[in-house]
Design a protein around this motif. Structure first.
Motif, PDB file in Angstrom:
ATOM      1  N   ALA A   1       1.474  -1.071  -0.388  1.00 47.78           N
ATOM      2  CA  ALA A   1      -0.187  -0.348   0.351  1.00 47.78           C
ATOM      3  C   ALA A   1       0.862   1.386  -0.148  1.00 47.78           C
ATOM      4  CB  ALA A   1      -1.208  -0.005   1.348  1.00 47.78           C
ATOM      5  N   LEU A   2      -0.056   2.301  -0.794  1.00 51.73           N
ATOM      6  CA  LEU A   2       1.234   3.586  -1.244  1.00 51.73           C
ATOM      7  C   LEU A   2       0.128   4.477  -0.166  1.00 51.73           C
ATOM      8  CD1 LEU A   2       3.485   5.017  -2.821  1.00 51.73           C
ATOM      9  CD2 LEU A   2       1.248   5.911  -2.705  1.00 51.73           C
ATOM     10  N   VAL A   3      -0.119   4.967   0.740  1.00 50.31           N
ATOM     11  CA  VAL A   3      -0.504   5.996   1.661  1.00 50.31           C
ATOM     12  C   VAL A   3      -0.690   7.569   1.437  1.00 50.31           C
ATOM     13  CG1 VAL A   3      -1.694   6.901   3.392  1.00 50.31           C
ATOM     14  CG2 VAL A   3      -0.579   4.346   3.375  1.00 50.31           C
ATOM     15  N   SER A   4      -1.377   7.903  -0.072  1.00 50.11           N
ATOM     16  CA  SER A   4      -1.676   9.614  -0.420  1.00 50.11           C
ATOM     17  C   SER A   4      -1.412  10.869   0.436  1.00 50.11           C
ATOM     18  CB  SER A   4      -2.359   9.807  -1.623  1.00 50.11           C
ATOM     19  OG  SER A   4      -2.595  11.064  -1.621  1.00 50.11           O
ATOM     20  N   ASN A   5      -0.302  11.743   1.140  1.00 48.65           N
ATOM     21  CA  ASN A   5      -0.568  12.704   2.411  1.00 48.65           C
ATOM     22  C   ASN A   5      -1.638  13.348   1.369  1.00 48.65           C
ATOM     23  OD1 ASN A   5       1.555  11.657   2.776  1.00 48.65           O
ATOM     24  ND2 ASN A   5       3.277  12.209   2.313  1.00 48.65           N
ATOM     25  N   ALA A   6      -2.638  13.267   0.687  1.00 45.41           N
ATOM     26  CA  ALA A   6      -3.131  14.956   0.717  1.00 45.41           C
ATOM     27  C   ALA A   6      -3.990  14.642   1.301  1.00 45.41           C
ATOM     28  CB  ALA A   6      -3.590  14.459  -1.216  1.00 45.41           C
ATOM     29  N   ASN A   7      -4.347  15.834   1.760  1.00 41.78           N
ATOM     30  CA  ASN A   7      -6.282  15.833   2.985  1.00 41.78           C
ATOM     31  C   ASN A   7      -5.762  14.889   4.187  1.00 41.78           C
ATOM     32  OD1 ASN A   7      -7.223  17.125   0.737  1.00 41.78           O
ATOM     33  ND2 ASN A   7      -7.974  15.576  -0.135  1.00 41.78           N
ATOM     34  N   PHE A   8      -4.627  14.322   4.309  1.00 45.29           N
ATOM     35  CA  PHE A   8      -4.529  13.495   5.956  1.00 45.29           C
ATOM     36  C   PHE A   8      -4.197  15.392   6.576  1.00 45.29           C
ATOM     37  CE2 PHE A   8      -4.686  10.192   3.554  1.00 45.29           C
ATOM     38  CZ  PHE A   8      -5.564   9.169   3.856  1.00 45.29           C
ATOM     39  N   THR A   9      -4.345  14.867   7.436  1.00 41.01           N
ATOM     40  CA  THR A   9      -3.234  15.936   8.755  1.00 41.01           C
ATOM     41  C   THR A   9      -2.120  14.741   9.623  1.00 41.01           C
ATOM     42  OG1 THR A   9      -4.494  15.222  10.612  1.00 41.01           O
ATOM     43  CG2 THR A   9      -5.768  16.974   9.692  1.00 41.01           C
ATOM     44  N   PRO A  10      -1.165  15.368  10.091  1.00 40.31           N
ATOM     45  CA  PRO A  10      -0.290  14.279  10.214  1.00 40.31           C
ATOM     46  C   PRO A  10      -0.802  13.093  11.562  1.00 40.31           C
ATOM     47  CG  PRO A  10       0.516  16.616  10.438  1.00 40.31           C
ATOM     48  CD  PRO A  10      -0.608  16.381  10.081  1.00 40.31           C
TER      49      PRO A  10
ATOM     50  N   ARG B   1      -1.417   4.851   8.857  1.00 35.02           N
ATOM     51  CA  ARG B   1       0.182   3.467   8.353  1.00 35.02           C
ATOM     52  C   ARG B   1       0.294   2.810   8.996  1.00 35.02           C
ATOM     53  NH1 ARG B   1       3.472   5.945   4.421  1.00 35.02           N
ATOM     54  NH2 ARG B   1       5.480   5.184   5.564  1.00 35.02           N
ATOM     55  N   LEU B   2       0.506   3.367  10.482  1.00 35.57           N
ATOM     56  CA  LEU B   2      -0.026   2.490  11.429  1.00 35.57           C
ATOM     57  C   LEU B   2      -0.653   1.321  11.810  1.00 35.57           C
ATOM     58  CD1 LEU B   2       1.948   1.562  14.535  1.00 35.57           C
ATOM     59  CD2 LEU B   2       0.308   3.085  15.778  1.00 35.57           C
ATOM     60  N   LEU B   3      -1.906   1.509  11.438  1.00 32.19           N
ATOM     61  CA  LEU B   3      -3.506   0.418  11.528  1.00 32.19           C
ATOM     62  C   LEU B   3      -2.856  -0.588  10.563  1.00 32.19           C
ATOM     63  CD1 LEU B   3      -5.936  -0.192  12.315  1.00 32.19           C
ATOM     64  CD2 LEU B   3      -6.595   0.834  10.276  1.00 32.19           C
ATOM     65  N   LEU B   4      -1.861   0.157   8.893  1.00 26.87           N
ATOM     66  CA  LEU B   4      -1.973  -0.704   7.464  1.00 26.87           C
ATOM     67  C   LEU B   4      -0.414  -1.706   7.996  1.00 26.87           C
ATOM     68  CD1 LEU B   4      -2.477   1.541   4.482  1.00 26.87           C
ATOM     69  CD2 LEU B   4      -3.458   0.108   6.053  1.00 26.87           C
TER      70      LEU B   4
ATOM     71  N   THR C   1       2.473  -4.236   4.289  1.00 25.16           N
ATOM     72  CA  THR C   1       3.573  -3.998   3.616  1.00 25.16           C
ATOM     73  C   THR C   1       3.509  -2.348   2.815  1.00 25.16           C
ATOM     74  OG1 THR C   1       4.428  -5.497   2.384  1.00 25.16           O
ATOM     75  CG2 THR C   1       5.595  -3.742   2.354  1.00 25.16           C
ATOM     76  N   LEU C   2       4.251  -1.518   3.294  1.00 25.00           N
ATOM     77  CA  LEU C   2       4.126   0.203   3.040  1.00 25.00           C
ATOM     78  C   LEU C   2       4.934   0.726   1.797  1.00 25.00           C
ATOM     79  CD1 LEU C   2       3.311   2.088   6.623  1.00 25.00           C
ATOM     80  CD2 LEU C   2       1.631   1.466   4.695  1.00 25.00           C
ATOM     81  N   CYS C   3       4.936   1.389   1.426  1.00 17.18           N
ATOM     82  CA  CYS C   3       5.384   1.522  -0.089  1.00 17.18           C
ATOM     83  C   CYS C   3       5.834   2.764   0.227  1.00 17.18           C
ATOM     84  CB  CYS C   3       5.024   0.952  -1.310  1.00 17.18           C
ATOM     85  SG  CYS C   3       3.993  -0.773  -1.465  1.00 17.18           S
ATOM     86  N   GLU C   4       6.817   3.366  -0.481  1.00 21.60           N
ATOM     87  CA  GLU C   4       7.373   4.921  -0.553  1.00 21.60           C
ATOM     88  C   GLU C   4       6.899   5.829  -2.187  1.00 21.60           C
ATOM     89  OE1 GLU C   4       7.402   7.034   2.238  1.00 21.60           O
ATOM     90  OE2 GLU C   4       7.283   4.909   3.823  1.00 21.60           O
ATOM     91  N   ILE C   5       7.620   4.899  -3.008  1.00 22.91           N
ATOM     92  CA  ILE C   5       7.106   4.905  -4.057  1.00 22.91           C
ATOM     93  C   ILE C   5       6.600   4.334  -5.468  1.00 22.91           C
ATOM     94  CG2 ILE C   5       8.974   4.533  -6.010  1.00 22.91           C
ATOM     95  CD1 ILE C   5      11.585   4.998  -4.558  1.00 22.91           C
ATOM     96  N   GLU C   6       5.766   4.720  -5.992  1.00 27.44           N
ATOM     97  CA  GLU C   6       4.548   4.106  -7.012  1.00 27.44           C
ATOM     98  C   GLU C   6       5.075   2.826  -7.733  1.00 27.44           C
ATOM     99  OE1 GLU C   6       2.868   7.355  -8.578  1.00 27.44           O
ATOM    100  OE2 GLU C   6       2.526   8.609  -7.390  1.00 27.44           O
TER     101      GLU C   6
END
Length: 450
Positions: A9-18, A25-28, A34-39
Motif C-alpha cells: 500500500a502507498l498512502v497518499s499524503n493529500a488531505n490527511f493531517t499528520p 500507516r500504523l493500522l495498515l 507493506t507500506l511503499c514509499e514509491i509508486e
C-alpha cells in the motif's frame, strides 16, 4: 493471526493531517500491509477522499484505490480486504444495497453506477426484482421500472440520495429523498363542479410534483375525471390519454408513490356531453360569429386551412415535447453542477483549513520571535548596567588599593613623609632639622619612599 490486508500500500499524503497519516500507516502495518514509499505497478493506493486532483491523477493509472475509512471499518468488523479484481472501494456504506436507475440520462446513470460500486454496493442496469432501491430521474415515474418497484413496495429515491451518501460517507435515511409521486406528469381535470374542490386537487397535484392545466392538450399525461362525459373526456380518448378517477390522486399521495392506474381507469361513456368549463385544446382567441355567405371555392380553402392548422398543431406538440426534454436535461445539468460545486467547496474548505493552520503557526512563531527579541534587549540592557557597575567597582578597587598601600607605608618614615607632603601641597614645604654631633641642627630634605 491472519493478516487482514496482505497488500503493498502507498498512502497518499493529500488531505490527511499528520496524526491521521501516522495512525493510518500504523493500522495498515499492524494488519499485514507493506507500506511503499514509491509508486509501483504492484501497490494499491490509499486516499482520504475520492475527489480532487490527487484522486484524478491516481485514477488514470488504473490501479486499485481504497478509501481510508474502508480499512477502519474492516478492522472493526474483523473482515479481510475484499478481492475486487482491480476495482476501487471507498467505504462500506452501501454494503448489501442493490440499486437500479430509471428515467435519467446515460451519463447520470454511469455516475450513479460508479459511486454505488465505490461504496461496496451492487448496480443492476436492468430491473430484476432483487433491487433494494430504485433511483429515479426527472421522468422516472412514467417508466415500467417505476411501476414495478412501486408495486413491490421498493424504496424509490432521487439521485441526490446517492450523491449525499457518497459525500458524507454515511447512509442517509431515504425519507428526505423520496421521489414525488407525480414527478414529470401533467394533469388536467374535468366534470368537477366545485371550485373549491378543483383548487384543492390542483394544489395537491402541484405539491407532489405534477404540472396542472385547465386545458387538455396532447402533452397531458392524465385526465382526472369521475364522470365519463364531456369534450375533455372525448379528447382524452382520441389522444390515448388515461382517464382516471380523482381517488387515484388521493391514494398516490397517501402511499407516497405513483400507483398503477389500471384499477382507477374510467370506463368509456355512452355518449359525449358538452363540458362547458374548458375545451379539449389549448385556448384560442374566440372569433365573432357571422352569417356564412356562399363563396366559390370556400370549402376547399377551409379544408386547406384546417389541414395546415392540424400540421401546425403537430409541429407545436413536437416542439413542446422537445422543450420538455430540454428542460429535463437542464435540470439534470443544474443538479450535476450543484453536486460538483459541493465537492469543490469541500476541497477548498480542506485547503482553507490547512492554510489557517499554517497562519496560526506563523502567528505563534512571530509572537515567539517578538518575545525572544524583548528578552535579548533586556539582556543587553542588563549587560550594559553590569559593565557600568564593573567600572565603578574597578575605580573603588583602585582607591582601596591605594589606601591599603598607604596604610602599609605608615610605618615607614618615607610613607609618613608622603602623607605630610600631600597634606602640605597647598603650603610651602618645611624642613626637618636634626642635631649633629657637634650639637647644631642640620637641615635635610624629605624624600618619598619608594
Amino acid at each position: 493471526m491472519t493478516a487482514l490486508f496482505p497488500v503493498k500500500a502507498l498512502v497518499s499524503n493529500a488531505n490527511f493531517t499528520p496524526d491521521e497519516l501516522k495512525n493510518l500507516r500504523l493500522l495498515l502495518q499492524q494488519h499485514g500491509a507493506t507500506l511503499c514509499e514509491i509508486e509501483s505497478p504492484e501497490c494499491v493506493f490509499v486516499v482520504k477522499s475520492f475527489f480532487g486532483d490527487e484522486f484524478a491523477r491516481l485514477k488514470i493509472k488504473g490501479q486499485p484505490i481504497y478509501g481510508a475509512s474502508l480499512f477502519y471499518d474492516l478492522v472493526r468488523l474483523k473482515e479481510p480486504l475484499p478481492a475486487t479484481a482491480g476495482s476501487s472501494l471507498f467505504n462500506r456504506v452501501f454494503k448489501g444495497i442493490v440499486v437500479c436507475c430509471s428515467g435519467m440520462l446515460s451519463s447520470e446513470k454511469e455516475v450513479i453506477h460508479q459511486k454505488v460500486c465505490w461504496m461496496s454496493g451492487s448496480f443492476n442496469k436492468d430491473f430484476l426484482g432483487r433491487e433494494t432501491h430504485l433511483v429515479v430521474g426527472p421522468a422516472g415515474t412514467t417508466t415500467d421500472k417505476y411501476k414495478a418497484a412501486a408495486g413491490r413496495g421498493m424504496k424509490i429515491v432521487t439521485a441526490a440520495w446517492v450523491h449525499d451518501c457518497f459525500r458524507d460517507q454515511i447512509l442517509h435515511p431515504v425519507e428526505g429523498y423520496r421521489v414525488p409521486p407525480f414527478e414529470g406528469l401533467w394533469f388536467s381535470i374535468s366534470n368537477i363542479q366545485s371550485a373549491e374542490l378543483r383548487d384543492k386537487i390542483d394544489q395537491t397535484a402541484v405539491a407532489n410534483g405534477a404540472r396542472f392545466t385547465d386545458y387538455l392538450h396532447r402533452d397531458c399525461t392524465h385526465l382526472l375525471c369521475d364522470v365519463p362525459s364531456g369534450k375533455k373526456f372525448a379528447g382524452a380518448r382520441e389522444w390515448s390519454i388515461p382517464v382516471v378517477r380523482v381517488q387515484w390522486l388521493h391514494d398516490c399521495v397517501v402511499r407516497g408513490m405513483r400507483l398503477d392506474e389500471t384499477p382507477y381507469l374510467l370506463p368509456d361513456a355512452a355518449g359525449d356531453l358538452p363540458d362547458a368549463a374548458v375545451t379539449a385544446t389549448p385556448p384560442k382567441t374566440k372569433k365573432r360569429k357571422t352569417k356564412s355567405v356562399p363563396t366559390p371555392g370556400l370549402e376547399d380553402k377551409l379544408a386547406a386551412l384546417e389541414a395546415q392548422l392540424a400540421e401546425q398543431q403537430a409541429v407545436l406538440a413536437s416542439r413542446n415535447a422537445e422543450l420538455a426534454e430540454a428542460q429535463s436535461v437542464i435540470a439534470q445539468l443544474k443538479r450535476a453542477a450543484a453536486h460538483h460545486h459541493r465537492e469543490t467547496s469541500a476541497t477548498i474548505k480542506i485547503k482553507l483549513e490547512h492554510a489557517q493552520q499554517q497562519t496560526h503557526r506563523f502567528e505563534d512563531l512571530r509572537a515567539e520571535h517578538a518575545e525572544v527579541s524583548a528578552t535579548l534587549k533586556a539582556c543587553e540592557e542588563e549587560l550594559s548596567a553590569l559593565k557600568l557597575r564593573r567600572d565603578e567597582l574597578s575605580a573603588k578597587l583602585e582607591e582601596i588599593q591605594d589606601a591599603s598601600l598607604c596604610i602599609i607605608c605608615l610605618s615607614c618614615p618615607r610613607a609618613i613623609a608622603v602623607v605630610r607632603s600631600a597634606a602640605s601641597a597647598a603650603t610651602p614645604p618645611t624642613t626637618k632639622k636634626r642635631k649633629t654631633k657637634s650639637g647644631e641642627p642640620e637641615a635635610e630634605p624629605i624624600k618619598s619612599c619608594g
